[in-house]
Design an enzyme around this catalytic site. Sequence first.
Site, mmCIF file in Angstrom:
data_model
loop_
_atom_site.group_PDB
_atom_site.id
_atom_site.type_symbol
_atom_site.label_atom_id
_atom_site.label_comp_id
_atom_site.label_asym_id
_atom_site.label_seq_id
_atom_site.Cartn_x
_atom_site.Cartn_y
_atom_site.Cartn_z
ATOM 1 N N ASP A 47 0.767 -1.194 0.002
ATOM 2 C CA ASP A 47 -0.108 -0.026 0.126
ATOM 3 C C ASP A 47 0.664 1.231 0.000
ATOM 4 O OD1 ASP A 47 -3.067 1.004 0.938
ATOM 5 O OD2 ASP A 47 -1.181 2.179 1.764
ATOM 6 N N TYR A 52 2.816 10.188 -0.045
ATOM 7 C CA TYR A 52 3.919 9.301 0.703
ATOM 8 C C TYR A 52 5.181 9.766 0.029
ATOM 9 C CZ TYR A 52 0.013 6.416 2.632
ATOM 10 O OH TYR A 52 -1.136 5.880 3.174
ATOM 11 N N LYS A 80 -3.118 6.031 -4.131
ATOM 12 C CA LYS A 80 -4.410 6.795 -3.662
ATOM 13 C C LYS A 80 -4.126 8.120 -4.487
ATOM 14 C CE LYS A 80 -3.736 4.614 0.683
ATOM 15 N NZ LYS A 80 -2.476 4.248 0.914
ATOM 16 N N HIS A 113 -7.980 9.407 -1.522
ATOM 17 C CA HIS A 113 -7.307 9.382 0.071
ATOM 18 C C HIS A 113 -8.185 10.023 0.943
ATOM 19 C CE1 HIS A 113 -2.809 9.078 1.349
ATOM 20 N NE2 HIS A 113 -3.788 8.886 2.623
#
Length: 314
Positions: A47, A52, A80, A113
């Site tokens: 994931d 990120y 996401k 997200h």
Amino acid sequence: FSEMSTILSLNSGHSIPSIGLGTWKSWPGAVGPAVSHAIQSGYRHVDTAHVYRNEEEVGEHIRKEIEGGVKREELFVTSKLWCTDHNPERVGPACDAMLKRLGLDYIDLYLIHWPEAYTPGNDMFPEKEDGTIKWIDIDPIIPWKEMEKLVASGKVKSLGVSNFNHKQILAINKESSIPISVVQCECHPYFPQQKLLNFCKEQGITFIAYAPLGAPDYAQPGSPALLEDEAVAAIAKNYGKTTAQVLLRFHIDRGCAVIPKSVTPSRIEENLKVFDFKLTPEDLQTLIGLDKDHRYYRDDECATSPQYPFKEEY
């Protein structure tokens, strides 16, 4: 799929391994080796997300393992759509850029997200002068309809949402052609999400728990430390397991998937060793009974957005 990981069926016709490697706050230089080690240890679910800022390295190591003999179709990769890309004309290009960063032809799951939309641009967290987020009012059905086109074009296999409340989930399912397959939200014994979980089961939606260990590398000072909870430790002792393993099995036994984050090889392995025991209904009730209604991830800086999700009870 490796025998080690239990599989859950999605309403999209695809399936998802119930344990995945989370990668938020897994920094450059550490995240890639973590992904490789996880896949070599038997994980088949990874994931990540645009925000990120590690998709390139995650993708590089996924490809490395594929070159080493793991089949792409055995892997389940999630990313996401970030809040700055909710404008309809940004969704397709955001997906293309994400696939390019990962170096993959498709991903298995694409999530919205957060339900809130931010001012579009390169700044992922555009701020007002008071430090709150510059949000814009876009109904999440708008990016969702663009995401449905990504399924039609083969770039994405399944669609879902993260951090949505049940009313926001219903609103999308009422207007969408493709229903929500997955809801990913914070969940652990201090915030067991029983109502949202029941709701997702009624809707045929698979639930993925994030922060299953109580977000030890994010929790604010003074937050309750879930990994040190005496009730969890007592249950772990009974099974000859670690508290982390009990906290992960908690989700498996509730029919959920779970994505513990780690960059430590021994913990990555430990987190997968949860398929050789099962919690009793009494132990599950004890864990659910630890509920403190405590969210580690609160999203307060977006509380004035009309899409802010946490005003609802669930």
